[in-house]
Design a protein around this motif. Structure first.
Motif, PDB file in Angstrom:
ATOM      1  N   ILE A 109       0.853  -1.185   0.000  1.00 14.16           N
ATOM      2  CA  ILE A 109       0.000   0.000   0.000  1.00 14.16           C
ATOM      3  C   ILE A 109       0.890   1.236   0.000  1.00 14.16           C
ATOM      4  CG2 ILE A 109      -1.991  -1.049   1.154  1.00 14.16           C
ATOM      5  CD1 ILE A 109      -1.002   0.243   3.765  1.00 14.16           C
ATOM      6  N   HIS A 110       0.329   2.354  -0.449  1.00 14.68           N
ATOM      7  CA  HIS A 110       1.095   3.592  -0.504  1.00 14.68           C
ATOM      8  C   HIS A 110       0.144   4.761  -0.698  1.00 14.68           C
ATOM      9  CE1 HIS A 110       0.383   3.107  -4.789  1.00 14.68           C
ATOM     10  NE2 HIS A 110       0.887   1.902  -4.693  1.00 14.68           N
ATOM     11  N   SER A 111       0.688   5.955  -0.729  1.00 14.95           N
ATOM     12  CA  SER A 111      -0.097   7.157  -0.955  1.00 14.95           C
ATOM     13  C   SER A 111      -0.866   7.053  -2.273  1.00 14.95           C
ATOM     14  CB  SER A 111       0.833   8.373  -1.002  1.00 14.95           C
ATOM     15  OG  SER A 111       0.219   9.465  -1.652  1.00 14.95           O
ATOM     16  N   PRO A 112      -2.076   7.648  -2.339  1.00 14.94           N
ATOM     17  CA  PRO A 112      -2.822   7.627  -3.607  1.00 14.94           C
ATOM     18  C   PRO A 112      -2.259   8.585  -4.646  1.00 14.94           C
ATOM     19  CG  PRO A 112      -4.016   8.913  -1.965  1.00 14.94           C
ATOM     20  CD  PRO A 112      -2.838   8.288  -1.249  1.00 14.94           C
ATOM     21  N   ALA A 113      -1.221   9.340  -4.313  1.00 14.79           N
ATOM     22  CA  ALA A 113      -0.634  10.287  -5.259  1.00 14.79           C
ATOM     23  C   ALA A 113      -0.239   9.573  -6.549  1.00 14.79           C
ATOM     24  CB  ALA A 113       0.588  10.971  -4.639  1.00 14.79           C
ATOM     25  N   GLY A 114      -0.722  10.087  -7.669  1.00 16.14           N
ATOM     26  CA  GLY A 114      -0.403   9.490  -8.961  1.00 16.14           C
ATOM     27  C   GLY A 114      -1.327   8.359  -9.362  1.00 16.14           C
TER      28      GLY A 114
ATOM     29  N   LEU B 298       8.263  -1.716  -4.637  1.00 19.48           N
ATOM     30  CA  LEU B 298       9.218  -0.782  -4.028  1.00 19.48           C
ATOM     31  C   LEU B 298       9.414   0.447  -4.912  1.00 19.48           C
ATOM     32  CD1 LEU B 298      11.941  -3.224  -2.626  1.00 19.48           C
ATOM     33  CD2 LEU B 298      10.330  -1.834  -1.293  1.00 19.48           C
ATOM     34  N   GLU B 299       9.460   0.240  -6.217  1.00 24.36           N
ATOM     35  CA  GLU B 299       9.601   1.364  -7.150  1.00 24.36           C
ATOM     36  C   GLU B 299       8.403   2.295  -7.074  1.00 24.36           C
ATOM     37  OE1 GLU B 299      12.221  -1.127 -10.488  1.00 24.36           O
ATOM     38  OE2 GLU B 299      10.133  -0.574 -10.888  1.00 24.36           O
ATOM     39  N   VAL B 300       7.211   1.719  -7.023  1.00 22.75           N
ATOM     40  CA  VAL B 300       5.995   2.537  -6.957  1.00 22.75           C
ATOM     41  C   VAL B 300       5.913   3.275  -5.627  1.00 22.75           C
ATOM     42  CG1 VAL B 300       3.471   2.446  -6.858  1.00 22.75           C
ATOM     43  CG2 VAL B 300       4.684   1.171  -8.619  1.00 22.75           C
ATOM     44  N   ILE B 301       6.260   2.610  -4.533  1.00 25.98           N
ATOM     45  CA  ILE B 301       6.247   3.268  -3.229  1.00 25.98           C
ATOM     46  C   ILE B 301       7.204   4.460  -3.219  1.00 25.98           C
ATOM     47  CG2 ILE B 301       6.914   2.997  -0.806  1.00 25.98           C
ATOM     48  CD1 ILE B 301       5.742   0.154  -0.949  1.00 25.98           C
ATOM     49  N   ALA B 302       8.397   4.277  -3.776  1.00 27.26           N
ATOM     50  CA  ALA B 302       9.362   5.382  -3.839  1.00 27.26           C
ATOM     51  C   ALA B 302       8.815   6.528  -4.685  1.00 27.26           C
ATOM     52  CB  ALA B 302      10.690   4.883  -4.410  1.00 27.26           C
ATOM     53  N   PHE B 303       8.193   6.193  -5.813  1.00 27.30           N
ATOM     54  CA  PHE B 303       7.621   7.214  -6.700  1.00 27.30           C
ATOM     55  C   PHE B 303       6.519   7.995  -5.994  1.00 27.30           C
ATOM     56  CE2 PHE B 303       4.207   8.208  -9.812  1.00 27.30           C
ATOM     57  CZ  PHE B 303       4.863   9.189 -10.537  1.00 27.30           C
ATOM     58  N   THR B 304       5.607   7.296  -5.312  1.00 22.83           N
ATOM     59  CA  THR B 304       4.500   7.982  -4.654  1.00 22.83           C
ATOM     60  C   THR B 304       4.961   8.793  -3.452  1.00 22.83           C
ATOM     61  OG1 THR B 304       3.949   5.998  -3.352  1.00 22.83           O
ATOM     62  CG2 THR B 304       2.785   6.308  -5.442  1.00 22.83           C
ATOM     63  N   LYS B 305       5.991   8.317  -2.743  1.00 24.33           N
ATOM     64  CA  LYS B 305       6.541   9.108  -1.635  1.00 24.33           C
ATOM     65  C   LYS B 305       7.111  10.423  -2.158  1.00 24.33           C
ATOM     66  CE  LYS B 305       7.841   5.523   1.746  1.00 24.33           C
ATOM     67  NZ  LYS B 305       7.538   6.173   3.032  1.00 24.33           N
ATOM     68  N   ASN B 306       7.853  10.366  -3.260  1.00 26.56           N
ATOM     69  CA  ASN B 306       8.435  11.580  -3.834  1.00 26.56           C
ATOM     70  C   ASN B 306       7.350  12.525  -4.344  1.00 26.56           C
ATOM     71  OD1 ASN B 306      11.063  10.738  -3.326  1.00 26.56           O
ATOM     72  ND2 ASN B 306      11.281   9.736  -5.317  1.00 26.56           N
ATOM     73  N   LEU B 307       6.332  11.951  -5.011  1.00 32.99           N
ATOM     74  CA  LEU B 307       5.233  12.767  -5.523  1.00 32.99           C
ATOM     75  C   LEU B 307       4.437  13.377  -4.374  1.00 32.99           C
ATOM     76  CD1 LEU B 307       3.993  13.659  -8.196  1.00 32.99           C
ATOM     77  CD2 LEU B 307       2.502  11.642  -8.112  1.00 32.99           C
ATOM     78  N   ASN B 308       4.246  12.585  -3.324  1.00 35.50           N
ATOM     79  CA  ASN B 308       3.547  13.063  -2.140  1.00 35.50           C
ATOM     80  C   ASN B 308       4.275  14.253  -1.518  1.00 35.50           C
ATOM     81  OD1 ASN B 308       1.159  12.345  -0.683  1.00 35.50           O
ATOM     82  ND2 ASN B 308       2.425  11.756   1.055  1.00 35.50           N
ATOM     83  N   SER B 309       5.596  14.150  -1.453  1.00 34.49           N
ATOM     84  CA  SER B 309       6.398  15.231  -0.879  1.00 34.49           C
ATOM     85  C   SER B 309       6.339  16.480  -1.740  1.00 34.49           C
ATOM     86  CB  SER B 309       7.848  14.776  -0.721  1.00 34.49           C
ATOM     87  OG  SER B 309       7.950  13.738   0.227  1.00 34.49           O
ATOM     88  N   LEU B 310       6.308  16.287  -3.065  1.00 35.07           N
ATOM     89  CA  LEU B 310       6.245  17.438  -3.979  1.00 35.07           C
ATOM     90  C   LEU B 310       4.896  18.139  -3.880  1.00 35.07           C
ATOM     91  CD1 LEU B 310       7.406  19.115  -6.376  1.00 35.07           C
ATOM     92  CD2 LEU B 310       6.350  17.410  -7.891  1.00 35.07           C
ATOM     93  N   LEU B 311       3.822  17.371  -4.051  1.00 33.70           N
ATOM     94  CA  LEU B 311       2.483  17.962  -4.063  1.00 33.70           C
ATOM     95  C   LEU B 311       2.068  18.465  -2.682  1.00 33.70           C
ATOM     96  CD1 LEU B 311       0.637  15.370  -6.342  1.00 33.70           C
ATOM     97  CD2 LEU B 311       1.560  17.601  -6.995  1.00 33.70           C
ATOM     98  N   GLY B 312       2.579  17.809  -1.643  1.00 28.51           N
ATOM     99  CA  GLY B 312       2.194  18.180  -0.285  1.00 28.51           C
ATOM    100  C   GLY B 312       3.244  18.985   0.450  1.00 28.51           C
ATOM    101  N   THR B 313       4.115  19.681  -0.305  1.00 24.03           N
ATOM    102  CA  THR B 313       5.166  20.491   0.315  1.00 24.03           C
ATOM    103  C   THR B 313       4.572  21.465   1.326  1.00 24.03           C
ATOM    104  OG1 THR B 313       6.542  20.372  -1.671  1.00 24.03           O
ATOM    105  CG2 THR B 313       7.016  22.143  -0.126  1.00 24.03           C
ATOM    106  N   GLN B 314       5.148  21.513   2.517  1.00 23.38           N
ATOM    107  CA  GLN B 314       4.668  22.428   3.542  1.00 23.38           C
ATOM    108  C   GLN B 314       5.278  23.810   3.373  1.00 23.38           C
ATOM    109  OE1 GLN B 314       5.511  20.026   7.142  1.00 23.38           O
ATOM    110  NE2 GLN B 314       3.296  19.831   7.349  1.00 23.38           N
ATOM    111  N   ASP B 315       4.546  24.828   3.832  1.00 21.88           N
ATOM    112  CA  ASP B 315       4.948  26.215   3.625  1.00 21.88           C
ATOM    113  C   ASP B 315       5.964  26.632   4.678  1.00 21.88           C
ATOM    114  OD1 ASP B 315       4.905  28.666   2.334  1.00 21.88           O
ATOM    115  OD2 ASP B 315       3.380  29.468   3.693  1.00 21.88           O
ATOM    116  N   LYS B 316       7.211  26.206   4.462  1.00 21.99           N
ATOM    117  CA  LYS B 316       8.281  26.541   5.398  1.00 21.99           C
ATOM    118  C   LYS B 316       9.399  27.261   4.655  1.00 21.99           C
ATOM    119  CE  LYS B 316       7.475  22.474   8.348  1.00 21.99           C
ATOM    120  NZ  LYS B 316       8.084  21.222   8.883  1.00 21.99           N
ATOM    121  N   LYS B 317      10.079  28.157   5.368  1.00 17.49           N
ATOM    122  CA  LYS B 317      11.241  28.834   4.782  1.00 17.49           C
ATOM    123  C   LYS B 317      12.360  27.810   4.612  1.00 17.49           C
ATOM    124  CE  LYS B 317       9.600  33.067   4.744  1.00 17.49           C
ATOM    125  NZ  LYS B 317       8.200  32.729   5.043  1.00 17.49           N
ATOM    126  N   ILE B 318      13.042  27.884   3.475  1.00 19.37           N
ATOM    127  CA  ILE B 318      14.102  26.924   3.186  1.00 19.37           C
ATOM    128  C   ILE B 318      15.239  27.051   4.199  1.00 19.37           C
ATOM    129  CG2 ILE B 318      15.858  26.284   1.486  1.00 19.37           C
ATOM    130  CD1 ILE B 318      13.854  26.925  -0.688  1.00 19.37           C
TER     131      ILE B 318
END
Length: 471
Positions: free
Chosen positions: A357-362, A412-432
């Protein structure tokens, strides 16, 4: 639908779970001319909710190999472009035309999961096969007379004996648990993902009122606090609802939104007012119910909620997708022997959400499970034929080990892809950083806007989403 009373006492293959993965496993076996199987499901009626929504090119190609693709394509919407933006403007429009040279399905197909299940179920019925319902598995045990067989016990204490047990029974798989196969995040070893704006989400199928909503496209909206999507569903979904006694007039849309953790837990049954507030806070302004915010000066409101759900995003993968059931597992030993290297014990295989199982992102989850099932049918037939023709001279289990290892790798490839996509789309509003005092979401939006200007970036994203590189 067949009941427990009509279920045989034994079978070669028992498929536990009649969602998309279980149904496709049955259809894959039938495509190979194999009929000695039984399929069961714990719920009394299938096709309950829309849930997963997108079928990608690699999955459609896999379904084509067992003659199941055309019916699904005919009932869906072919999406060739997805608009991604912030609340007030478009940042990029993804174009899937780069897939034209790679596949006969150069699009993402929008079709609700319950409609997909209905089509697959009708295909199964055309072969004279019905799903036995409700049949809830409670335990697995070794057969007393043949340790290569598994006795599967149901809630009413009826037992069916099978040589192969296929766990297609979802994220809370009883088959996986009874086989003592661990199920954890491949990166953290825990049941959770990094915190993003998509840590908890709401999905809903709704009908809008007000405004000209008949031509709304597939929209993805990113904001500093959340992520929002809105996409039209095919009219065939209205037809399916009507067949089940629910008449819905007008275009149905799937919407989804990340809910910030600071908002607290999402209500168990999100109300129309709650979901409307998410649209107004995180959706594009063209969908706002506030006329002073909506650029058309016409409010767009939710008229009806057909279905809604809440969930937390997390990833997990089964330690192994193939094993042989042995005494250590059934006695609940602390360290269960890895019986996949022996020739004794009933064969257990996991596919779909029972295996990963993984994030529904993508929109990758159902796709991966369906491809598991198509390829499992081929592997099972090879194993059955090899075991029958050469029972002692060859290690037939290498066929199933290779299948399981390949599907594990793909998961494993799909989980890695969805984690990265999840992080991109769900980026939090923080100063770098204090040296670079600009928010991460602003940098993300700039990068996506710039990336959308280059054809090769569009092609890379289309390829990644299609699944063609990780069938």
């Amino acid at each position: 639908m067949a009941d427990m009373a009509s279920m045989p006492n034994s079978t070669t293959v028992l498929i536990v779970g009649a969602g998309p993965s279980g149904l496709v496993t049955a259809l894959s076996l039938l495509h190979h001319g194999f009929k000695h199987f039984v399929i069961v499901d714990a719920v009394e009626q299938g096709e309950n909710t829309s849930r997963a929504l997108v079928v990608h090119a690699a999955t459609l190609e896999a379904l084509d190999t067992i003659d199941c693709g055309e019916e699904i394509v005919a009932k869906g919407i072919k999406t060739r472009s997805i608009k991604i933006g912030n609340r007030s403007s478009k940042l990029v429009s993804t174009n899937l035309s780069s897939l034209d040279k790679h596949t006969r399905h150069p699009y993402s197909l929008t079709i609700p999961q319950n409609l997909t299940e209905y089509i697959l179920g009708e295909k199964l019925k055309s072969y004279g096969v019905t799903v036995h319902r409700p049949c809830k598995v409670t335990s697995l045990k070794l057969n007393e007379n043949d340790d290569d067989l598994t006795d599967v016990v149901f809630e009413d204490e009826k037992t069916i004996t099978a040589k192969y047990v296929i766990g297609a029974d979802g994220a809370r798989s009883v088959v996986r648990r009874m086989a003592c196969i661990s199920f954890t995040d491949p990166n953290t070893g825990e049941k959770g993902d990094r915190i993003t704006n998509l840590a908890q989400m709401v999905l809903a199928d709704i009908v809008y009122e007000g405004g000209d909503n008949n031509n709304l496209e597939f929209l993805i909206t990113m904001s500093p606090e959340s992520f929002f999507l809105s996409m039209p569903l095919p009219s065939s979904f209205n037809d399916l609802l009507a067949e089940n006694g629910k008449e819905v007039t007008g275009q149905i849309y799937r919407i989804g939104a990340g809910v910030p953790l600071v908002d607290g837990e999402i209500p168990h049954s999100p109300s129309k007012e709650y979901i409307q507030s998410l649209v107004d806070r995180f959706g594009p302004t063209v969908l706002s119910s506030d006329a002073s915010v909506n650029p058309s000066s016409t409010p767009v409101r939710i008229e009806e909620i057909i279905w809604a759900t809440r969930f937390r995003t997390h990833s997990a993968i089964a330690e192994k997708a193939f094993t042989r059931l042995g005494g250590d597992e059934l006695r609940g030993a602390t360290v269960a022997a890895n019986n996949s290297t022996t020739k004794h014990g009933g064969i257990i295989l996991l596919i779909g959400d029972a295996a990963h199982i993984h994030s529904p992102a993508g929109g990758q989850g159902m796709n991966l499970g369906i491809r598991d099932a198509v390829f499992l049918g081929d592997a099972l037939i090879k194993h059955i034929n090899t075991s029958t023709s050469q029972p002692s001279s060859i290690d037939a289990d290498c066929i199933l080990r290779e299948f399981a290892e390949e599907r594990h790798k793909r998961a494993l490839e799909v989980i890695a892809f969805t984690k990265n996509l999840n992080s991109l789309l769900g980026t939090q509003d923080k100063k770098i950083s204090w040296l670079f005092p600009i928010s991460a979401t602003t940098v993300r939006d700039w990068v996506m806007w710039l990336g959308g200007k280059f054809g090769f970036m569009q092609a890379r994203m289309a390829w990644a989403m299609s699944g063609l590189g990780r069938r």
